[in-house]
Design an enzyme around this catalytic site. Structure first.
Site, short mmCIF file in Angstrom:
data_model
loop_
_atom_site.label_atom_id
_atom_site.label_comp_id
_atom_site.label_asym_id
_atom_site.label_seq_id
_atom_site.Cartn_x
_atom_site.Cartn_y
_atom_site.Cartn_z
CB ALA A 63 37.78 51.85 37.91
N GLY A 106 37.45 48.31 41.78
CA GLY A 106 36.03 48.67 41.66
C GLY A 106 35.13 47.45 41.61
CD GLU A 109 36.34 50.54 45.36
OE1 GLU A 109 36.51 50.63 44.13
OE2 GLU A 109 36.75 51.41 46.15
CD GLU A 129 41.48 49.98 44.15
OE1 GLU A 129 42.04 49.25 45.01
OE2 GLU A 129 40.26 49.95 43.91
N1 CO8 Z 1 40.82 48.30 33.18
C1 CO8 Z 1 40.98 48.24 31.84
N2 CO8 Z 1 41.37 47.11 31.19
C2 CO8 Z 1 41.61 46.03 31.93
C3 CO8 Z 1 41.47 46.03 33.33
C4 CO8 Z 1 41.04 47.25 33.96
N3 CO8 Z 1 40.84 47.32 35.28
N4 CO8 Z 1 41.79 44.81 33.79
C5 CO8 Z 1 42.12 44.08 32.72
N5 CO8 Z 1 42.01 44.80 31.60
C6 CO8 Z 1 42.28 44.38 30.21
C7 CO8 Z 1 43.79 44.20 29.99
O1 CO8 Z 1 44.40 45.43 29.70
C8 CO8 Z 1 43.78 43.24 28.80
O2 CO8 Z 1 43.49 43.99 27.64
P1 CO8 Z 1 44.35 43.72 26.28
O3 CO8 Z 1 43.98 42.31 25.90
O4 CO8 Z 1 43.82 44.75 25.34
O5 CO8 Z 1 45.78 43.86 26.65
C9 CO8 Z 1 42.55 42.36 29.08
O6 CO8 Z 1 41.72 43.09 30.00
C10 CO8 Z 1 42.93 41.04 29.73
O7 CO8 Z 1 43.70 41.33 30.91
P2 CO8 Z 1 45.06 40.56 31.27
O8 CO8 Z 1 45.79 40.18 30.02
O9 CO8 Z 1 45.80 41.39 32.26
O10 CO8 Z 1 44.46 39.25 31.95
P3 CO8 Z 1 45.18 38.30 33.01
O11 CO8 Z 1 44.28 37.10 33.13
O12 CO8 Z 1 46.61 38.08 32.65
O13 CO8 Z 1 45.18 39.12 34.40
C11 CO8 Z 1 44.17 40.49 36.14
C12 CO8 Z 1 43.96 39.40 35.06
C13 CO8 Z 1 45.08 39.96 37.24
C14 CO8 Z 1 42.78 40.81 36.71
C15 CO8 Z 1 44.81 41.74 35.49
O14 CO8 Z 1 44.10 42.08 34.32
C16 CO8 Z 1 44.81 42.94 36.39
O15 CO8 Z 1 45.61 43.04 37.31
N6 CO8 Z 1 43.89 43.94 36.13
C17 CO8 Z 1 43.85 45.19 36.83
C18 CO8 Z 1 43.26 45.01 38.22
C19 CO8 Z 1 43.26 46.34 38.94
O16 CO8 Z 1 44.28 46.95 39.17
N7 CO8 Z 1 42.06 46.82 39.31
C20 CO8 Z 1 41.91 48.08 39.97
C21 CO8 Z 1 41.56 49.12 38.95
S1 CO8 Z 1 41.51 50.74 39.66
C22 CO8 Z 1 40.04 50.83 40.46
O17 CO8 Z 1 39.24 49.95 40.40
C23 CO8 Z 1 39.82 52.07 41.25
C24 CO8 Z 1 38.36 52.38 41.33
C25 CO8 Z 1 38.22 53.74 41.84
C26 CO8 Z 1 37.66 54.71 40.85
C27 CO8 Z 1 37.71 56.03 41.48
C28 CO8 Z 1 36.76 57.00 40.91
C29 CO8 Z 1 36.60 58.20 41.78
#
Ligand code: CO8
Length: 255
Positions: A63, A106, A109, A129
């Site tokens: 998400a 997400g 999911e 998460e």
């Molecule tokens: N949301 C928003 N932006 C994101 C996300 C995300 N989930 N993931 C990556 N990005 C963005 C980064 O902020 C970055 O942006 P910027 O260039 O502006 O800084 C860009 O994408 C590239 O990301 P990275 O530089 O981090 O790329 P890497 O290759 O170094 O790392 C990863 C890749 C490991 C995937 C890393 O980006 C990461 O850990 N991302 C987050 C993963 C995560 O925690 N996902 C869970 C999110 S929460 C969720 O899904 C809950 C869902 C439930 C919703 C509930 C509703 C009721």
């Protein structure tokens, strides 16, 4: 459409998540666009299967954390944040997730809302998460546990660790692991096969398999048997069995 791209090849629709600068993070805009584009296609009798995919690097990194970060509990509840994903999960057209790269939070999911997951060798699955101070919110605690069992689900959800495509396959999450550059081809080929069968039988099969996750064995077996009986009211059943007896290829009409 800013965040999803659609391609149609005969009875197969491929929908590509497209937010490259946010690793395909599932924003509200993306969800709205996905539903807008797939809703009419889900009702189109000439569409037989959806393939959901991302880019070579990422299926979806979860998400959109930046969108959620500033929201309060009241905002989340008032918007019923992400309740729309249940509409996606409920589409009656079969759905295949063709996963390359990260399928996290997400993203994992979303893949689990599909009927089968075909993953590239480098794909990575996880529910991280907990690292953000929250828990999975669109099915992770429920679908993952049903699909891989409590032990593996607890491990992934409590530690936030990721698992490889091979571990995901061994755990029962992923249907097939293929070379990275074959993922979309395998996905669309499987979709074309599913789309070639009679829709009543495909729907009956999906619903019966999913029933196994939601009910006890006795009720599930009865559901399966009754649905099996009901398929004998379809032209496709007559066509499929006649074609076998007459040693020719069947021509299904979806009724
Ligand atoms: N949301 C928003 N932006 C994101 C996300 C995300 N989930 N993931 C990556 N990005 C963005 C980064 O902020 C970055 O942006 P910027 O260039 O502006 O800084 C860009 O994408 C590239 O990301 P990275 O530089 O981090 O790329 P890497 O290759 O170094 O790392 C990863 C890749 C490991 C995937 C890393 O980006 C990461 O850990 N991302 C987050 C993963 C995560 O925690 N996902 C869970 C999110 S929460 C969720 O899904 C809950 C869902 C439930 C919703 C509930 C509703 C009721």
């Amino acid at each position: 459409m800013n965040t999803v791209k659609i391609e149609r090849d005969d009875r197969v629709v491929t929908v590509r998540l497209h937010r490259p600068h946010a690793l395909n993070a599932l924003s509200s805009e993306l969800l709205a666009e996905l539903l807008d584009v797939l809703r009419p296609l889900d009702r189109d009798p000439d569409v037989g299967c959806f393939v959901v995919t991302g880019s070579e690097k990422v299926f979806a990194a979860g998400a959109d954390i930046k969108e959620m970060a500033g929201k309060s509990a009241v905002d989340m509840a008032a918007e019923d944040y992400f309740a729309g994903w249940e509409e996606f999960a409920g589409f009656r057209t079969p759905k295949i997730a063709a996963v390359n790269g990260y399928a996290l939070g997400g993203g994992c999911e979303l893949a689990m809302m599909c009927d089968l997951i075909i993953a590239g060798e480098s794909a990575v699955f996880g529910q991280p998460e907990i690292k953000l101070g929250v828990i999975p919110g669109i099915g992770g605690t429920q679908r993952l546990t049903r699909l891989v069992g409590r032990a593996k689900a607890m491990d992934l959800i409590l530690t936030g660790r990721t698992m490889s495509a091979r571990e995901a396959e061994a755990s029962g999450l992923v249907s097939r692991v293929v070379p990275d550059d074959r993922v979309l081809t395998e996905g669309t080929e499987a979709a074309a096969i599913i789309a070639s069968y009679g829709r009543p039988a495909v729907t009956a099969a999906r619903e019966s398999v999913d029933r196994a996750l939601e009910t006890g064995l006795r009720d599930g077996l009865l559901f399966e048997r009754r649905v099996f009986h009901a398929l004998f009211a379809t032209e496709d059943q007559r066509e499929g069995m006649s074609a076998f007896v007459e040693k020719r290829a069947p021509v299904f009409k979806g009724r």
